[in-house]
Design a protein around this motif. Structure first.
Motif, mmCIF file in Angstrom:
data_model
loop_
_atom_site.group_PDB
_atom_site.id
_atom_site.type_symbol
_atom_site.label_atom_id
_atom_site.label_comp_id
_atom_site.label_asym_id
_atom_site.label_seq_id
_atom_site.Cartn_x
_atom_site.Cartn_y
_atom_site.Cartn_z
ATOM 1 N N PRO A 36 81.211 43.330 100.716
ATOM 2 C CA PRO A 36 80.964 44.629 100.995
ATOM 3 C C PRO A 36 81.150 45.063 102.673
ATOM 4 O O PRO A 36 81.180 46.377 102.844
ATOM 5 N N GLN A 37 81.436 44.014 103.540
ATOM 6 C CA GLN A 37 81.705 44.417 104.972
ATOM 7 C C GLN A 37 83.083 43.623 105.126
ATOM 8 O O GLN A 37 82.932 42.506 105.337
ATOM 9 N N PRO A 38 84.043 44.408 105.363
ATOM 10 C CA PRO A 38 85.370 43.750 105.896
ATOM 11 C C PRO A 38 84.967 42.830 107.329
ATOM 12 O O PRO A 38 84.499 43.322 108.072
ATOM 13 N N ALA A 39 85.823 41.780 106.961
ATOM 14 C CA ALA A 39 85.715 40.850 108.114
ATOM 15 C C ALA A 39 86.525 41.416 109.180
ATOM 16 O O ALA A 39 87.534 42.114 109.128
ATOM 17 N N LYS A 40 86.329 40.732 110.579
ATOM 18 C CA LYS A 40 87.255 41.074 111.587
ATOM 19 C C LYS A 40 87.228 42.604 112.200
ATOM 20 O O LYS A 40 88.074 43.102 112.935
ATOM 21 N N GLY A 83 83.038 47.195 116.777
ATOM 22 C CA GLY A 83 82.571 48.282 117.073
ATOM 23 C C GLY A 83 81.235 48.895 116.481
ATOM 24 O O GLY A 83 80.905 48.230 115.586
ATOM 25 N N TYR A 84 80.884 49.942 116.709
ATOM 26 C CA TYR A 84 79.568 50.803 116.229
ATOM 27 C C TYR A 84 80.212 52.054 115.458
ATOM 28 O O TYR A 84 80.594 52.920 115.918
ATOM 29 N N GLY A 85 79.734 51.971 114.070
ATOM 30 C CA GLY A 85 80.108 53.118 113.364
ATOM 31 C C GLY A 85 81.508 53.197 113.029
ATOM 32 O O GLY A 85 82.012 52.996 112.085
ATOM 33 N N VAL A 86 82.480 53.557 114.103
ATOM 34 C CA VAL A 86 83.697 53.756 113.972
ATOM 35 C C VAL A 86 84.410 52.275 114.497
ATOM 36 O O VAL A 86 84.085 51.747 115.410
ATOM 37 N N ARG A 87 85.130 51.516 113.590
ATOM 38 C CA ARG A 87 85.624 50.159 113.931
ATOM 39 C C ARG A 87 86.890 50.026 113.700
ATOM 40 O O ARG A 87 87.590 50.750 112.749
ATOM 41 N N TRP A 88 87.617 49.200 114.314
ATOM 42 C CA TRP A 88 89.155 49.027 114.310
ATOM 43 C C TRP A 88 89.336 47.779 113.446
ATOM 44 O O TRP A 88 88.805 46.725 113.602
ATOM 45 N N ASP A 89 89.969 48.041 112.438
ATOM 46 C CA ASP A 89 90.519 46.780 111.577
ATOM 47 C C ASP A 89 91.730 46.337 111.892
ATOM 48 O O ASP A 89 92.831 47.169 111.989
ATOM 49 N N THR A 90 91.765 45.029 112.637
ATOM 50 C CA THR A 90 93.015 44.780 113.083
ATOM 51 C C THR A 90 94.035 44.273 112.292
ATOM 52 O O THR A 90 95.482 44.450 112.605
ATOM 53 N N GLU A 91 93.445 43.854 110.693
ATOM 54 C CA GLU A 91 94.569 43.609 110.092
ATOM 55 C C GLU A 91 95.512 44.820 109.419
ATOM 56 O O GLU A 91 96.478 44.954 109.036
ATOM 57 N N ALA A 92 94.603 45.855 109.087
ATOM 58 C CA ALA A 92 94.992 47.168 108.389
ATOM 59 C C ALA A 92 95.676 47.996 109.656
ATOM 60 O O ALA A 92 96.419 49.089 109.277
ATOM 61 N N ARG A 93 95.367 47.845 110.845
ATOM 62 C CA ARG A 93 95.581 48.568 112.132
ATOM 63 C C ARG A 93 95.259 50.033 111.736
ATOM 64 O O ARG A 93 96.189 50.803 111.946
ATOM 65 N N CYS A 94 94.019 50.175 111.385
ATOM 66 C CA CYS A 94 93.500 51.731 111.361
ATOM 67 C C CYS A 94 91.850 51.616 111.625
ATOM 68 O O CYS A 94 91.456 50.228 111.869
ATOM 69 N N TYR A 95 91.463 52.671 111.894
ATOM 70 C CA TYR A 95 89.943 52.862 112.119
ATOM 71 C C TYR A 95 89.344 52.746 110.686
ATOM 72 O O TYR A 95 89.914 53.718 109.661
ATOM 73 N N ARG A 96 87.957 52.242 110.681
ATOM 74 C CA ARG A 96 87.196 52.344 109.405
ATOM 75 C C ARG A 96 86.036 52.735 109.721
ATOM 76 O O ARG A 96 85.312 52.640 111.036
ATOM 77 N N VAL A 97 85.325 53.235 108.905
ATOM 78 C CA VAL A 97 83.784 54.017 109.558
ATOM 79 C C VAL A 97 82.703 53.331 108.511
ATOM 80 O O VAL A 97 82.772 53.130 107.305
ATOM 81 N N ARG A 98 81.547 53.197 109.172
ATOM 82 C CA ARG A 98 80.467 52.452 108.601
ATOM 83 C C ARG A 98 79.297 53.064 108.997
ATOM 84 O O ARG A 98 79.065 53.370 110.144
ATOM 85 N N ASN A 99 78.536 53.371 108.017
ATOM 86 C CA ASN A 99 77.018 53.900 108.303
ATOM 87 C C ASN A 99 76.368 52.630 108.620
ATOM 88 O O ASN A 99 75.831 51.613 107.721
ATOM 89 N N GLU A 100 75.844 52.641 110.013
ATOM 90 C CA GLU A 100 75.228 51.240 110.637
ATOM 91 C C GLU A 100 73.626 51.229 110.048
ATOM 92 O O GLU A 100 73.144 50.429 110.101
ATOM 93 N N MET A 101 73.214 52.445 109.313
ATOM 94 C CA MET A 101 71.748 52.575 108.887
ATOM 95 C C MET A 101 71.711 51.832 107.629
ATOM 96 O O MET A 101 70.803 51.375 107.306
ATOM 97 N N THR A 102 72.729 52.103 106.983
ATOM 98 C CA THR A 102 72.589 51.406 105.376
ATOM 99 C C THR A 102 73.855 50.351 105.211
ATOM 100 O O THR A 102 73.535 49.613 104.007
#
Length: 69
Positions: free
Chosen positions: A6-10, A13-32
């Motif tokens: 459920p949580q991609p590795a690598k 960041g907080y909330g907005v995260r850089w995905d080094t493999e996909a070379r894009c930003y991902r968004v995560r709800n840090e509360m849930t």
């Protein structure tokens, strides 16, 4: 790409995260711990620009953050 965890590795960041493999930003709800996914495909949402990811995160994780009133 299929994610088994459920949580991609690598991602960092907080909330907005850089995905080094996909070379894009991902968004995560840090509360849930939930990742923002595309409504159409169910895949992890990806953003080219930080500002777009930040805007999506502000809607996706709705709660007061430190310093907000």
């Amino acid at each position: 790409m299929t994610m088994k965890s459920p949580q991609p590795a690598k991602l960092h960041g907080y909330g907005v995260r850089w995905d080094t493999e996909a070379r894009c930003y991902r968004v995560r709800n840090e509360m849930t711990g939930q990742w923002l996914r595309s409504a159409a495909t169910g895949e992890l949402a990806s953003f080219t620009f930080f500002s777009d990811a930040w805007s999506a995160w502000k809607v996706f994780e709705v709660h007061k953050r430190p310093g907000e009133q």
